[in-house]
Design a protein around this motif. Structure first.
Motif, short mmCIF file in Angstrom:
data_model
loop_
_atom_site.label_atom_id
_atom_site.label_comp_id
_atom_site.label_asym_id
_atom_site.label_seq_id
_atom_site.Cartn_x
_atom_site.Cartn_y
_atom_site.Cartn_z
N ILE A 1 0.86 -1.18 0.00
CA ILE A 1 0.00 0.00 0.00
C ILE A 1 0.90 1.23 0.00
O ILE A 1 1.67 1.44 0.93
N ARG A 2 0.78 2.03 -1.06
CA ARG A 2 1.65 3.20 -1.26
C ARG A 2 0.84 4.36 -1.81
O ARG A 2 -0.14 4.16 -2.49
N ARG A 3 1.34 5.57 -1.52
CA ARG A 3 0.79 6.79 -2.11
C ARG A 3 1.94 7.75 -2.36
O ARG A 3 2.83 7.87 -1.52
N PRO A 4 1.94 8.45 -3.48
CA PRO A 4 2.95 9.50 -3.67
C PRO A 4 2.86 10.50 -2.52
O PRO A 4 1.76 10.79 -2.03
N TYR A 5 4.00 11.02 -2.09
CA TYR A 5 4.00 11.93 -0.94
C TYR A 5 3.07 13.12 -1.12
O TYR A 5 2.40 13.53 -0.18
N ASP A 6 2.97 13.68 -2.33
CA ASP A 6 2.09 14.84 -2.49
C ASP A 6 0.63 14.48 -2.34
O ASP A 6 -0.21 15.34 -2.13
N GLU A 7 0.30 13.18 -2.41
CA GLU A 7 -1.07 12.72 -2.15
C GLU A 7 -1.23 12.23 -0.72
O GLU A 7 -2.34 12.10 -0.23
N ALA A 8 -0.14 11.91 -0.06
CA ALA A 8 -0.19 11.34 1.29
C ALA A 8 -0.12 12.38 2.39
O ALA A 8 -0.64 12.17 3.48
N VAL A 9 0.53 13.50 2.11
CA VAL A 9 0.75 14.52 3.14
C VAL A 9 0.05 15.82 2.72
O VAL A 9 0.19 16.27 1.59
N ALA A 10 -0.71 16.38 3.66
CA ALA A 10 -1.36 17.68 3.46
C ALA A 10 -0.71 18.65 4.44
O ALA A 10 0.12 18.26 5.27
N HIS A 11 -1.10 19.91 4.38
CA HIS A 11 -0.56 20.94 5.28
C HIS A 11 -1.70 21.73 5.89
O HIS A 11 -2.66 22.09 5.19
N SER A 12 -1.58 22.01 7.17
CA SER A 12 -2.57 22.84 7.85
C SER A 12 -2.44 24.28 7.36
O SER A 12 -1.49 24.63 6.66
N ALA A 13 -3.38 25.12 7.76
CA ALA A 13 -3.33 26.54 7.40
C ALA A 13 -2.03 27.18 7.90
O ALA A 13 -1.54 28.13 7.32
N ASP A 14 -1.47 26.64 8.97
CA ASP A 14 -0.21 27.15 9.53
C ASP A 14 1.02 26.51 8.90
O ASP A 14 2.15 26.76 9.34
N GLY A 15 0.81 25.63 7.92
CA GLY A 15 1.93 25.00 7.24
C GLY A 15 2.45 23.73 7.89
O GLY A 15 3.50 23.23 7.52
N ILE A 16 1.74 23.18 8.86
CA ILE A 16 2.17 21.96 9.55
C ILE A 16 1.83 20.75 8.68
O ILE A 16 0.66 20.55 8.32
N PRO A 17 2.83 19.93 8.32
CA PRO A 17 2.53 18.75 7.50
C PRO A 17 1.85 17.67 8.33
O PRO A 17 2.24 17.40 9.46
#
Length: 181
Positions: free
Chosen positions: A108-124
Motif C-alpha cells: 500500500i503506497r501513495r505518492p508523498y504529495d497525495e499522502a501529506v497535506a498541510h494545515s493553514a499554519d503549514g504543519i505537515p
C-alpha cells in the motif's frame, strides 16, 4: 521545533486528524510524527535536549543501545529528561524517496504529495484516510471515535481509498466498510 528542518516528516495519529478537521477534538497522550528512517537523525539532532527510546513489545531501549530492535520496531518514544514525561512518538517509516509506504503492508503506497497535506499554519500531516487505515487495524475506542468524527468530512475518493486499503489488509469483514460505502 521542527520548522524549517530539511527533513521529511509529518504529524500522524489523532493530532493529524485534528489538523485535518481544523480543531482539537479530544485529549491526546502525546504528539506522533512520522519520518523516513534516513531523516531520523536530523530530527534527533534538532530534539537533542530529549532522550530517545525504541519502543517494542518487550520494552524500551535507548536508541544508541537498541541494536537490532532499532530496525525491528519503528516506534521511537521521546522523553523530556527534566520531567520524565513522554512528549513525542516518532515513527520511523519505510520510504522509497517518492512514496509514502504503509508500514503494516508495504504494497500500500501513495505518492508523498497525495499522502501529506498541510494545515493553514503549514504543519505537515498525514491525510486522514491514511491515518484511519492504521487506526482501523486496532479499533480501540478512541480510534472508533476518531473514525466517526472524521467520516463525514472525508471526500468520496478518500473513502474509496480507505475501504480498498482496509479490505486489502483486513479482508472484507472490517466493521468500517459499511459506513465507508
Amino acid at each position: 521545533m521542527l520548522h524549517d528542518l530539511p527533513a521529511r516528516w509529518c504529524v500522524v495519529g489523532g493530532w493529524a486528524l485534528d489538523l485535518f478537521r481544523g480543531h482539537q477534538s479530544r485529549e491526546h497522550e502525546d504528539l506522533e510524527i512520522a519520518t523516513p528512517l534516513w531523516d531520523f537523525d536530523l530530527i534527533r539532532e534538532r530534539l537533542k535536549a530529549y532522550e530517545f527510546f525504541v519502543a517494542g513489545r518487550e520494552g524500551f531501549w535507548p536508541v544508541d543501545g537498541a541494536g537490532s530492535a532499532f530496525f525491528e520496531y519503528q516506534q521511537t518514544m521521546v522523553r523530556d529528561p527534566a520531567s520524565g514525561m513522554w512528549r513525542i512518538d516518532v515513527m520511523r517509516i519505510p520510504d522509497d524517496g517518492k512514496n509514502w509506504i504503509c508500514a503494516s503492508d508495504r504494497h500500500i503506497r501513495r505518492p508523498y504529495d497525495e499522502a501529506v497535506a498541510h494545515s493553514a499554519d503549514g504543519i505537515p500531516y498525514l491525510r486522514p484516510e491514511l491515518v484511519l487505515l492504521f487506526k482501523g487495524l486496532q479499533t480501540r475506542p478512541k480510534d472508533q471515535a476518531d473514525f466517526e468524527a472524521t467520516l463525514p468530512l472525508l471526500p468520496t475518493g478518500a473513502r474509496v481509498w480507505l475501504a480498498h486499503a482496509l479490505t486489502e489488509t483486513r479482508g472484507d469483514g472490517h466493521p468500517w466498510l459499511a459506513a465507508l460505502t
